[in-house]
Scaffold this active site. Structure first.
Site, PDB file in Angstrom:
ATOM      1  N   GLN A  70       0.827  -1.504  -0.033  1.00 28.12           N
ATOM      2  CA  GLN A  70       0.153  -0.006   0.113  1.00 28.12           C
ATOM      3  C   GLN A  70       0.911   1.268  -0.047  1.00 28.12           C
ATOM      4  O   GLN A  70       1.789   1.278   0.976  1.00 28.12           O
ATOM      5  CB  GLN A  70      -0.899   0.172   1.368  1.00 28.12           C
ATOM      6  CG  GLN A  70      -1.973   1.258   1.013  1.00 28.12           C
ATOM      7  CD  GLN A  70      -2.737   1.468   2.332  1.00 28.12           C
ATOM      8  OE1 GLN A  70      -2.397   1.741   3.389  1.00 28.12           O
ATOM      9  NE2 GLN A  70      -4.212   1.367   1.948  1.00 28.12           N
ATOM     10  N   CYS A 100      -6.694   7.223   4.562  1.00 26.79           N
ATOM     11  CA  CYS A 100      -6.177   7.506   6.047  1.00 26.79           C
ATOM     12  C   CYS A 100      -6.210   9.013   6.520  1.00 26.79           C
ATOM     13  O   CYS A 100      -5.872   9.980   5.774  1.00 26.79           O
ATOM     14  CB  CYS A 100      -4.525   7.232   5.816  1.00 26.79           C
ATOM     15  SG  CYS A 100      -3.760   7.684   7.389  1.00 26.79           S
ATOM     16  N   LYS A 139      -7.961   1.764  -1.984  1.00 24.10           N
ATOM     17  CA  LYS A 139      -8.587   1.640  -0.646  1.00 24.10           C
ATOM     18  C   LYS A 139      -8.999   2.986  -0.126  1.00 24.10           C
ATOM     19  O   LYS A 139      -8.240   4.208   0.063  1.00 24.10           O
ATOM     20  CB  LYS A 139      -7.760   1.174   0.496  1.00 24.10           C
ATOM     21  CG  LYS A 139      -8.437   0.875   1.853  1.00 24.10           C
ATOM     22  CD  LYS A 139      -7.651   0.215   2.889  1.00 24.10           C
ATOM     23  CE  LYS A 139      -8.530  -0.469   3.954  1.00 24.10           C
ATOM     24  NZ  LYS A 139      -8.402   0.563   5.026  1.00 24.10           N
ATOM     25  N   ASN A 211     -14.761  -3.104   4.175  1.00 26.82           N
ATOM     26  CA  ASN A 211     -13.765  -3.203   5.256  1.00 26.82           C
ATOM     27  C   ASN A 211     -14.492  -2.234   6.502  1.00 26.82           C
ATOM     28  O   ASN A 211     -15.057  -1.418   6.128  1.00 26.82           O
ATOM     29  CB  ASN A 211     -12.421  -2.640   4.981  1.00 26.82           C
ATOM     30  CG  ASN A 211     -11.547  -2.240   6.016  1.00 26.82           C
ATOM     31  OD1 ASN A 211     -11.060  -0.784   6.143  1.00 26.82           O
ATOM     32  ND2 ASN A 211     -11.064  -3.101   6.869  1.00 26.82           N
ATOM     33  N   GLY A 213     -15.112  -2.616  11.121  1.00 30.76           N
ATOM     34  CA  GLY A 213     -15.695  -3.314  12.138  1.00 30.76           C
ATOM     35  C   GLY A 213     -16.234  -4.624  11.791  1.00 30.76           C
ATOM     36  O   GLY A 213     -17.068  -5.313  12.479  1.00 30.76           O
ATOM     37  N   GLY A 233      -9.131  -6.294  10.033  1.00 29.73           N
ATOM     38  CA  GLY A 233      -7.770  -5.552  10.578  1.00 29.73           C
ATOM     39  C   GLY A 233      -7.649  -5.943  11.919  1.00 29.73           C
ATOM     40  O   GLY A 233      -7.030  -7.081  12.141  1.00 29.73           O
ATOM     41  N   ARG A 234      -8.094  -4.964  12.725  1.00 26.97           N
ATOM     42  CA  ARG A 234      -7.863  -5.316  14.233  1.00 26.97           C
ATOM     43  C   ARG A 234      -8.157  -6.466  14.794  1.00 26.97           C
ATOM     44  O   ARG A 234      -7.357  -7.297  15.610  1.00 26.97           O
ATOM     45  CB  ARG A 234      -8.655  -4.168  15.251  1.00 26.97           C
ATOM     46  CG  ARG A 234      -8.026  -2.869  14.845  1.00 26.97           C
ATOM     47  CD  ARG A 234      -6.932  -2.237  15.242  1.00 26.97           C
ATOM     48  NE  ARG A 234      -6.363  -1.541  14.286  1.00 26.97           N
ATOM     49  CZ  ARG A 234      -5.009  -0.997  14.281  1.00 26.97           C
ATOM     50  NH1 ARG A 234      -4.379  -1.214  15.264  1.00 26.97           N
ATOM     51  NH2 ARG A 234      -4.605  -0.185  13.342  1.00 26.97           N
TER      52      ARG A 234
END
Length: 327
Positions: A70, A100, A139, A211, A213, A233-234
């Site tokens: 990325q 971002c 993204k 993407n 949650g 992700g997380r």
């Protein structure tokens, strides 16, 4: 040719690029657990490659494929130069970050603020795509600040897709450029999954990956009824073993390594090899914190990792670590 190339990468299940988390060591660990998930690097700013010559950021292990890089940037010349470099390094895809929201990123005129400049984003992507033979993807968010309507997103995608790219990863929240930290931006703006589903209906020829949650494989299965892929992700960083059933559930191939112990031992062998190349033990070991997530001895396991780092000795603690993992 490009549209054929783009079909090569399977984005059904992706791991999000996460600053300070998805480095080459974390990606190696995740690859031990799933052979098929699509991996991404942390965001790499074009300036750090073009002017800082920090090419070590592009290093990855051969085992990581399929893996995308990325990039963050908005200068066409720099993006083209970096894309060529990434292709030489052997990445399977190059992704442009237009999501971002951090201050530092806004100063550099890239990330989420670029959603306000869809024509420029399209130019960036077209030039990148013309320069390399690997697929280019984007993204982005649903919108920025008070640009919250579905029309805003629809308009953005309509313009950007004219560049010829077809892979859109959508973080299903707005980006708030002022007043929220990047961390708050991942949690506070409301999720609007319906916008992303509608996008897939309105642009059936685009590959739409959702993407934001998404916490479990069950969530992922539900999303996959409406879109082409999910990106986690997380949740996957905090509990990497959740990926253990991805290959069987989503790709119909058998699990690669079945136990946390096998994963631990294979990863520790890798860490020992990387130590000889000068990589940092603490940085590599911290990715293991989540491996015991949900286990009886999870806390003790994490403390034992800290001891391993402090005393700089895998040999001494390997057996203990193994015994603290459930199955």
């Amino acid at each position: 040719y490009f549209s054929l190339m783009a079909k090569v990468n399977d984005h059904k299940f992706c791991i999000a690029p996460m600053m300070q988390y998805t480095d080459m060591h974390d990606r190696y660990l995740l690859r031990l657990i799933s052979r098929k998930v699509f991996l991404y690097t942390e965001m790499i700013a074009t300036g750090s490659l073009v002017y800082g010559k920090c090419f070590d950021q592009l290093n990855f292990n051969n085992e990581e494929h399929p893996v995308g890089v990325q990039l963050g940037g908005s200068d066409i010349k720099d993006l083209v130069e970096c894309s060529k470099k990434c292709e030489q390094y052997g990445y399977d895809e190059i992704n442009l970050n237009v999501g971002c929201p951090s201050d530092r990123v806004q100063k550099g005129k890239f990330g989420a603020c670029l959603m306000l400049e869809p024509n420029h984003v399209g130019d960036c992507l077209k030039n990148m795509q013309d320069a390399v033979n690997v697929p280019i993807s984007i993204k982005c968010r649903l919108g920025v600040d008070n640009h919250e309507s579905y029309e805003f997103l629809y308009n953005f995608v309509s313009i950007v897709k004219e560049s010829g790219i077809s892979i859109f990863i959508i973080h299903a929240r707005n980006g708030i450029l002022k007043g929220l930290s990047p961390r708050q931006n991942r949690n506070i703006p409301p999720l609007k999954y319906d916008y992303v589903y509608k996008l897939k209906k309105d642009f059936p020829d685009l590959e739409i990956i959702i993407n934001g949650g998404i916490k479990s494989l069950n969530d992922s299965t539900n999303h996959l009824n409406k879109v082409d892929g999910v990106m986690i992700g997380r949740a996957a960083y905090d509990n990497p073993f959740m990926l253990n059933n991805v290959d069987t559930n989503f790709y119909n191939i058998p699990n690669h390594l079945n136990s946390k112990k096998e994963i631990l031992n294979k990863y520790l062998e890798y860490v020992e090899m990387q130590l000889e190349k000068g990589h940092n033990l603490g940085r590599m070991m911290k990715h293991l914190f989540g491996l015991s997530r949900g286990d009886k001895f999870a806390k003790t396991f994490r403390l034992k990792i800290l001891e391993t780092i402090k005393n700089n000795s895998i040999k001494e603690y390997r057996k203990d670590l193994e015994e603290l993992l459930v199955y």
